[in-house]
Scaffold this motif. Structure first.
Motif, mmCIF file in Angstrom:
data_model
loop_
_atom_site.group_PDB
_atom_site.id
_atom_site.type_symbol
_atom_site.label_atom_id
_atom_site.label_comp_id
_atom_site.label_asym_id
_atom_site.label_seq_id
_atom_site.Cartn_x
_atom_site.Cartn_y
_atom_site.Cartn_z
ATOM 1 N N ALA A 112 0.824 -1.210 0.000
ATOM 2 C CA ALA A 112 0.000 0.000 0.000
ATOM 3 C C ALA A 112 0.859 1.260 0.000
ATOM 4 O O ALA A 112 0.466 2.276 -0.578
ATOM 5 N N HIS A 113 2.023 1.204 0.649
ATOM 6 C CA HIS A 113 2.944 2.345 0.678
ATOM 7 C C HIS A 113 3.849 2.390 -0.564
ATOM 8 O O HIS A 113 4.642 3.319 -0.707
ATOM 9 N N GLY A 114 3.766 1.364 -1.424
ATOM 10 C CA GLY A 114 4.635 1.301 -2.593
ATOM 11 C C GLY A 114 6.091 1.077 -2.217
ATOM 12 O O GLY A 114 6.996 1.535 -2.925
ATOM 13 N N ILE A 115 6.324 0.384 -1.111
ATOM 14 C CA ILE A 115 7.684 0.162 -0.620
ATOM 15 C C ILE A 115 8.170 -1.211 -1.068
ATOM 16 O O ILE A 115 7.516 -2.228 -0.791
ATOM 17 N N PRO A 116 9.335 -1.255 -1.724
ATOM 18 C CA PRO A 116 9.870 -2.545 -2.165
ATOM 19 C C PRO A 116 10.412 -3.350 -0.984
ATOM 20 O O PRO A 116 10.975 -2.788 -0.042
ATOM 21 N N SER A 123 15.469 2.900 5.861
ATOM 22 C CA SER A 123 14.716 4.141 5.652
ATOM 23 C C SER A 123 13.272 3.837 5.240
ATOM 24 O O SER A 123 12.339 4.547 5.640
ATOM 25 N N ASP A 124 13.067 2.754 4.476
ATOM 26 C CA ASP A 124 11.713 2.360 4.091
ATOM 27 C C ASP A 124 10.937 1.809 5.286
ATOM 28 O O ASP A 124 9.740 2.065 5.433
ATOM 29 N N LEU A 125 11.630 1.073 6.164
ATOM 30 C CA LEU A 125 10.990 0.582 7.383
ATOM 31 C C LEU A 125 10.524 1.757 8.237
ATOM 32 O O LEU A 125 9.395 1.778 8.726
ATOM 33 N N PHE A 146 23.230 -0.606 7.627
ATOM 34 C CA PHE A 146 23.047 -1.613 6.586
ATOM 35 C C PHE A 146 22.180 -1.090 5.444
ATOM 36 O O PHE A 146 21.291 -0.268 5.660
ATOM 37 N N ASP A 147 22.430 -1.594 4.237
ATOM 38 C CA ASP A 147 21.585 -1.246 3.097
ATOM 39 C C ASP A 147 20.181 -1.799 3.288
ATOM 40 O O ASP A 147 19.199 -1.153 2.939
ATOM 41 N N ASP A 201 6.422 5.180 10.363
ATOM 42 C CA ASP A 201 6.545 6.538 10.898
ATOM 43 C C ASP A 201 7.462 6.538 12.130
ATOM 44 O O ASP A 201 7.176 7.166 13.141
ATOM 45 N N ALA A 202 8.557 5.781 11.999
ATOM 46 C CA ALA A 202 9.472 5.573 13.128
ATOM 47 C C ALA A 202 10.588 6.604 13.173
ATOM 48 O O ALA A 202 10.870 7.288 12.192
ATOM 49 N N THR A 203 11.212 6.651 14.337
ATOM 50 C CA THR A 203 12.438 7.420 14.519
ATOM 51 C C THR A 203 13.559 6.436 14.821
ATOM 52 O O THR A 203 13.316 5.292 15.227
ATOM 53 N N PHE A 204 14.799 6.879 14.612
ATOM 54 C CA PHE A 204 15.972 6.076 14.946
ATOM 55 C C PHE A 204 16.579 6.633 16.225
ATOM 56 O O PHE A 204 16.656 7.844 16.409
#
Length: 162
Positions: free
Chosen positions: A13-17, A142-144, A123-124, A149-152
Motif C-alpha cells: 500500500a505504501h509502494g515500498i519494495p 529508511s523504508d521501514l 546496513f543497506d 513513521d518511526a524514529t531512529f
C-alpha cells in the motif's frame, strides 16, 4: 502471494519494495529472531526483533537487533518518557494483531509510536518479521522507518557488554 500478511499488504500500500524470506520455523525455537538469522544465513546484527513496551502509559514498538538487547531506559529517554517495561505478551498480541514470535513492526492492527535502533542505518537492508513465525521481510531501514513513521535512536545494547 502465498505469504500475504498485514505487513506485506502495508508495504504494498505504501509502494515500498521488499523481499520476502520464508524459512522453516521449528516449533521448539525459543528465540525467534536468532532462528530467523540462522535459517536465512544472515548476520544477527541485520535481523531485528519487534518488542512491545509500555513507556509510562503508552505502548511503544521497539525494533532492535537480535544480536543485542533492548535498553529500556534508553527507549524511555528516546521518547521523553520516564519508565519502560516490556508489555504483557497477550496485550502485545491483541494490539498488534500478530502472535508472539511473529510480531512485525509493519501493518499492526493499532498504530503505535515506533523507535528503531540506530544500528539499522549501518546496513543497506535489514530483516524484520513479516507477520508470522517463519517469515521475514528484507527492506531498507529508511523504508521501514517511513512505513512505520518511526524514529531512529540508540535503544539497544550489545549482549556481550551487559
Amino acid at each position: 502471494m502465498a505469504l500475504g500478511t498485514p505487513a506485506t499488504v502495508s508495504l504494498d500500500a505504501h509502494g515500498i519494495p521488499f523481499t520476502p524470506h520464508p524459512y522453516e520455523h521449528s516449533s521448539t525455537a525459543a528465540e525467534f529472531g536468532r532462528e530467523a538469522a540462522t535459517e536465512l544465513g544472515i548476520d544477527p546484527q541485520r535481523v531485528f526483533k519487534t518488542l512491545m513496551v509500555a513507556v509510562d502509559d503508552e505502548l511503544v514498538v521497539a525494533v532492535v537487533p537480535v544480536s543485542g538487547k533492548l535498553d529500556l531506559k534508553a527507549l524511555a529517554s528516546a521518547i521523553n518518557g520516564k519508565k519502560a517495561v516490556l508489555a504483557d505478551p497477550q496485550i502485545a498480541q491483541r494490539r498488534t494483531g500478530y502472535i508472539v514470535g511473529g510480531i512485525s513492526p509493519l501493518g499492526q492492527k493499532t498504530a503505535h509510536r515506533t523507535v528503531i535502533d540506530e544500528t539499522a542505518e549501518l546496513f543497506d537492508t535489514v530483516f524484520v518479521s513479516g507477520g508470522k513465525r517463519g517469515f521475514d521481510i528484507e527492506l531498507a531501514p529508511s523504508d521501514l522507518a517511513r512505513a512505520t513513521d518511526a524514529t531512529f535512536a540508540a535503544i539497544a545494547r550489545d549482549n556481550l557488554h551487559q
